[in-house]
Design an enzyme around this catalytic site. Structure first.
Site, PDB file in Angstrom:
ATOM      1  N   GLU A 288       0.789  -0.951   0.087  1.00  0.00           N
ATOM      2  CA  GLU A 288      -0.501  -0.232  -0.286  1.00  0.00           C
ATOM      3  C   GLU A 288       0.984   1.214   0.370  1.00  0.00           C
ATOM      4  O   GLU A 288       2.141   1.359  -0.283  1.00  0.00           O
ATOM      5  CB  GLU A 288      -1.267   0.016   1.007  1.00  0.00           C
ATOM      6  CG  GLU A 288      -0.015   0.180   2.111  1.00  0.00           C
ATOM      7  CD  GLU A 288      -0.551  -0.213   3.600  1.00  0.00           C
ATOM      8  OE1 GLU A 288      -2.339   0.169   3.781  1.00  0.00           O
ATOM      9  OE2 GLU A 288      -0.656  -1.017   4.745  1.00  0.00           O
TER      10      GLU A 288
ATOM     11  N   LYS B 270       2.226   4.933   1.360  1.00  0.00           N
ATOM     12  CA  LYS B 270       3.225   4.907   2.727  1.00  0.00           C
ATOM     13  C   LYS B 270       2.482   6.925   2.276  1.00  0.00           C
ATOM     14  O   LYS B 270       3.661   7.020   1.940  1.00  0.00           O
ATOM     15  CB  LYS B 270       4.532   5.201   3.305  1.00  0.00           C
ATOM     16  CG  LYS B 270       5.577   5.427   4.409  1.00  0.00           C
ATOM     17  CD  LYS B 270       6.784   4.733   4.312  1.00  0.00           C
ATOM     18  CE  LYS B 270       7.315   5.499   5.219  1.00  0.00           C
ATOM     19  NZ  LYS B 270       7.398   6.491   6.684  1.00  0.00           N
TER      20      LYS B 270
ATOM     21  N   ARG C 179       2.465   8.974  11.619  1.00  0.00           N
ATOM     22  CA  ARG C 179       1.466   7.771  12.273  1.00  0.00           C
ATOM     23  C   ARG C 179       0.331   8.201  13.495  1.00  0.00           C
ATOM     24  O   ARG C 179       1.653   8.195  14.486  1.00  0.00           O
ATOM     25  CB  ARG C 179       2.839   6.605  12.074  1.00  0.00           C
ATOM     26  CG  ARG C 179       1.759   5.055  12.338  1.00  0.00           C
ATOM     27  CD  ARG C 179       2.143   4.670  11.538  1.00  0.00           C
ATOM     28  NE  ARG C 179       1.756   2.895  11.267  1.00  0.00           N
ATOM     29  CZ  ARG C 179       2.616   2.006  11.685  1.00  0.00           C
ATOM     30  NH1 ARG C 179       3.698   2.062  11.299  1.00  0.00           N
ATOM     31  NH2 ARG C 179       1.835   0.694  11.897  1.00  0.00           N
TER      32      ARG C 179
ATOM     33  N   ARG D 270       3.021   8.002  17.229  1.00  0.00           N
ATOM     34  CA  ARG D 270       4.002   6.197  17.759  1.00  0.00           C
ATOM     35  C   ARG D 270       4.025   6.102  18.657  1.00  0.00           C
ATOM     36  O   ARG D 270       5.134   5.026  18.825  1.00  0.00           O
ATOM     37  CB  ARG D 270       4.833   6.242  16.021  1.00  0.00           C
ATOM     38  CG  ARG D 270       5.336   6.419  15.837  1.00  0.00           C
ATOM     39  CD  ARG D 270       5.841   5.957  14.933  1.00  0.00           C
ATOM     40  NE  ARG D 270       7.027   6.511  13.599  1.00  0.00           N
ATOM     41  CZ  ARG D 270       7.860   6.031  14.021  1.00  0.00           C
ATOM     42  NH1 ARG D 270       8.631   5.546  15.352  1.00  0.00           N
ATOM     43  NH2 ARG D 270       9.705   7.075  14.232  1.00  0.00           N
TER      44      ARG D 270
ATOM     45  N   LYS E 110       9.439  -0.702   4.856  1.00  0.00           N
ATOM     46  CA  LYS E 110       8.780   0.348   3.988  1.00  0.00           C
ATOM     47  C   LYS E 110      10.026   0.939   2.855  1.00  0.00           C
ATOM     48  O   LYS E 110      11.281   0.213   2.884  1.00  0.00           O
ATOM     49  CB  LYS E 110       9.314   1.965   4.569  1.00  0.00           C
ATOM     50  CG  LYS E 110      10.980   1.588   5.456  1.00  0.00           C
ATOM     51  CD  LYS E 110      10.265   3.273   6.796  1.00  0.00           C
ATOM     52  CE  LYS E 110      11.409   2.820   7.805  1.00  0.00           C
ATOM     53  NZ  LYS E 110      11.227   3.387   8.890  1.00  0.00           N
TER      54      LYS E 110
END
Lengths: 337, 516
Positions: free
Chosen positions: B221, B223, B228, B243, B388
């Site tokens: 998906e 980024k 976050r 986060r 990532k």
């Protein structure tokens, strides 16, 4: 027949000039910042003791320190001060100032007129590298005001050493590099470290070597010192002049804790400007309680202030009803490096 | 409070993170309850005390010191609490327990406060006076995050950071049950509603590394370039956490209001206007505000793009495989148009994915996320299940203008570099970088700085403008605070261009053209 004795006014005896404080009846300068024919020098710090004068009078130790720093021919003539001496139409005498080794106040007694004591830089905290300050009664007291604000109350240096030791114990793998002026502060710091129980080798930057040797010759036992010039420096405590921290010399140390020993470290913004991690409030100058106490004890008719944060001290004198004036001498550093 | 005062002072002057952690841990180990808990809360900003006004303190001082001397002193010191700590005249230096100071500041009524503060100051030495006044003015400025406090706590005993984070939000100062747990006692029950749960993080990857894996085992998906977050509605208690577990609910009331579900979800906080996701700079304007004005709420509306479900409908889904959680996510009804689901990407091979990554449909995409289909949701940064694959960084060729000496391991080295770009025939400073180079390159840069210094200002040197640095960065924001009008994100020195003349460095207009 009788002589009319005309008493001289204070500012005829001593007044500021661009070269420094000048005494017309004695034809000498005190701590001149430019070369002059005749200079009386309070102590060996570079901004007070310069080379190139025609004749210099100072304490024996100050003369020897100047010879170490500038070479034996730093002045045309040298005379060690020893008891009261006639200089022109005045009698001058040197008295311990408690600032650094050999430091003195200079008392100027004209034949007719007020007695003036120029204290130079002075300090009343016990100092293992200097004879203690001696109060000298006078009509006019000339004082520094380096720390001339009531925020300056220097803490007990032993407490500052406790903080240094705590940091050395907390970060045993990191060397502690403490910046201290090469003459006086460095040796005092070493003595304080010894008193705090550091018996092992202390490393010193090359710029301190000859002045430390001289202190040892003068009977001040600095204990084991090793040079901090080698690639590997084998001591957790390292003392260096502050200017060394800007040089590549520091790069031999891996992740050091950098400290600085100075009265200015009492103010956080000052410590932050220096970029130090461990500020140590250790000063060779009178703090606010000491300077105000000294003026109270001496009870002079008038106070002259040479350099520093004089506005605070002027205000205090005003509140006490003591006439005071700033001399606004230029060329002296706050607490030099 | 003497040990606390010493800690504050050391923290204030210690730049290195690890050294800060050690100072804090030693303090926490050596200090009894409840003082260490209050100290921890004071450092992380979680201690809620009556705030003493500067006016009250100034009033106390002018009763005791000549007003002119006070003004001269304040002018010199520059900080009111510090001026008063230095000026206050007392010979006493009692080691007053911190909890006594805390009690005084939380229980004293307004009328009695001046006398109570003066009475406390009379008992303290200068460093404790400063600590007390910083506590009273609520102005620690130590730079210690709650995250760092939890790391220090984790170093003290068996519970690790993730375990401490899990219960942290149910605890209140002075944290006695937490310290008991660290000392080997029972784990405190999670009492709070809507607690923070440790976030699952990813590791970086590149195409070569990906080729070792079967693309069929993974989903991918976008980024999104926001923040976050973890958004929670637990029986009506709504929270938004960063986060690292900081509660940022207060800055985003519009999104909090939209959390009309029952669960805890993992997603990206974005500013979104209709379908258009705004640049990171717009989101940044919403950060760190205690109150958000109506105008800001309208012009910069917050939204949430959901990646994953942690708790949903009363069930903890974290142990399920990602495909099951994803199915639940796609079936979920969030009941608000501020919340949508992050779409999956359609790819069969890693090269397909590389093509998508090379040409994202929106500028606020900073790469792709790659997740194993069978991965459970595990807090922390486990190696492997999630990757990532960030977009290649932007680069510009800039000219070195200033250098500043570093601290700690970089003591004595010029290691902080300010660089600039051309605008007509002038070089305009555009940013600062202090990493990206090797130790050997640092030595070369240091030598260059020393040999090419034009002027010195304290620890800073101005450098003859002749060395070109290739600076890589992740993004750009328009900025009113920077002279150049732009601010780089994560700038670092990617190459030293010893070969390139300064005249061939980039122009500011090139950089400005990159602003999304």
């Amino acid at each position: 027949m009788f002589t009319i004795l005309v008493s001289m006014r204070a500012d005829q005896i001593l007044h500021p000039t661009p070269a420094g404080l000048y005494c017309p009846p004695g034809d000498f300068f005190i701590d001149p910042v430019r070369p002059v024919p005749r200079a009386l020098i309070t102590h060996g710090h570079g901004d007070h003791a310069r080379s190139g004068h025609g004749a210099v009078m100072a304490t024996r130790q100050t003369l020897e320190i100047m010879a170490i720093r500038y070479g034996a021919d730093f002045a045309g003539q040298r005379q060690a001060a020893d008891g009261p001496v006639r200089v022109g139409g005045t009698t001058v005498s040197f008295h311990p100032a408690g600032h650094i080794l050999g430091s003195a106040q200079i008392a100027v007694q004209p034949d007719h007129g007020p007695k003036i004591v120029v204290s130079g830089d002075y300090c009343r905290h016990p100092n293992p590298v200097s004879e203690p300050y001696e109060p000298v009664p006078c009509d006019i007291f000339v004082t520094e005001a380096t720390f001339g604000l009531p925020v300056f109350k220097h803490p007990d240096p032993a407490g500052e050493m406790t903080r240094l030791l705590a940091s050395m114990a907390e970060f045993p793998e990191r060397q502690h590099l403490i910046g201290a002026y090469a003459l006086g502060k460095a040796q005092r710091l070493i003595m304080l470290a010894r008193q705090a129980g550091i018996d092992g080798p202390i490393a010193i930057h090359g710029a301190l070597q000859r002045l430390c040797d001289y202190h040892v010759e003068q009977g001040i036992d600095l204990g084991p010192l090793v040079p901090a010039t080698a690639k590997q420096v084998d001591a957790q405590l390292v003392i260096a002049p502050p200017s060394a921290f800007a040089s590549a010399w520091v790069q031999r140390f891996r992740d050091p804790v950098i400290g600085f020993a100075s009265g200015w470290m009492a103010v956080r913004a000052r410590a932050r400007q220096r970029g130090v991690e461990l500020p140590l409030v250790i000063s060779d100058h009178v703090d606010w309680p000491q300077v105000t106490r000294t003026i109270t004890e001496l009870a002079p008719r008038e106070v002259w202030i040479t350099h520093g944060t004089e506005d605070g001290l002027l205000r205090w004198c005003e509140l006490q009803g003591i006439p005071a004036r700033p001399l606004r001498l230029v060329g002296y550093e706050d607490e030099p490096e | 409070m003497r040990a606390f005062a010493t800690l504050l002072e050391r923290l204030a002057f210690t730049p290195a993170r690890n050294a800060k952690l050690r100072l804090l841990r030693h303090y926490l180990e050596a200090t009894p309850d409840p003082d260490r808990g209050y100290a921890l809360a004071a450092l992380t900003g979680d201690l809620k005390l009556r705030t003493v006004t500067p006016g009250l303190l100034r009033g106390l001082m002018v009763e005791r010191v000549d007003e002119q001397l006070f003004a001269l002193s304040y002018d010199f010191v520059g900080d009111l609490a510090e001026t008063i700590a230095l000026l206050w005249d007392t010979d006493r230096d009692e080691d007053v327990p911190l909890h006594q100071a805390v009690a005084l500041l939380s229980e004293t009524g307004k009328a009695g406060l001046p006398a109570a503060i003066a009475g406390m100051l009379d008992r303290l030495g200068p460093s404790q006076r400063l600590a007390f006044l910083k506590l009273a003015t609520g102005n620690m400025r130590i730079g210690l995050s709650a995250r760092m406090a939890r790391i220090a706590l984790a170093e003290m005993g068996a519970p690790d950071v993730a375990q401490i984070e899990e219960i942290w939000h149910g605890l209140t100062p002075p944290y006695q049950p937490l310290f008991d747990w660290i000392a080997g006692g029972a784990r405190p029950e999670q009492a709070a509603r809507a607690p923070f749960r440790p976030v699952m993080l990813s590791t970086p990857v590149d195409l070569d590394q990906l080729r070792a894996f079967d693309p069929a085992d993974y989903v991918a998906e976008w980024k999104w370039d926001g923040i976050r977050v973890q958004a929670i509605n637990d029986g009506g208690v709504r929270r938004l956490y960063s986060r690292t577990g900081e509660d940022i609910s207060a800055s985003f009331p519009d999104l909090i209001e939209a959390l009309n579900f029952d669960g805890a979800v993992d997603g990206e906080l974005l500013v979104r206007r209709g379908e258009d996701v705004a640049v990171f700079g717009d989101l940044q304007k919403r950060l760190g505000r205690k109150q958000v004005g109506r105008g800001m709420l309208d012009s910069h509306p917050a939204s949430l793009r959901v990646y994953d479900l942690m708790i949903w409908g009363g069930r903890d889904l974290r142990d399920l495989p990602l495909t099951d959680r994803r199915a639940a996510l796609e079936a979920a009804d969030f009941g608000s148009d501020r919340i949508d689901v992050s779409p999956l990407l359609d790819f069969a091979t890693w090269d397909d994915l590389a093509a998508l990554r090379a040409d994202p449909p929106a500028p606020v995409i900073e790469g792709v996320m790659i997740k194993r289909r069978d991965s459970a949701y595990v807090g922390g940064r486990p190696r492997g299940p999630w990757f990532k694959w960030k977009r290649d960084p932007h680069v510009v060729d800039a000219v070195l203008l200033y250098a500043q000496r570093g601290h700690g391991k970089r003591s004595g080295f010029y290691s902080d570099f300010t660089f600039g770009l051309w605008e007509a025939d002038q070089l305009v400073p555009v940013g600062k970088a202090y990493f990206g180079f090797t130790d050997e390159e640092l030595r070369e840069l240091d030598r260059f700085v020393r040999n090419n210094t034009v002027e010195r200002f304290g620890p800073v040197r101005s450098i003859a403008p002749k060395l070109v640095l290739e600076v890589a960065f992740e993004g750009l924001n328009a900025s009113g605070r920077h002279k150049a009008g732009v601010a780089m994100r994560f700038p670092r020195i990617s190459r030293i261009r010893w070969d390139k003349p300064a005249s061939e460095a980039d122009h500011l207009s090139t950089l400005k053209a990159m602003i999304p």
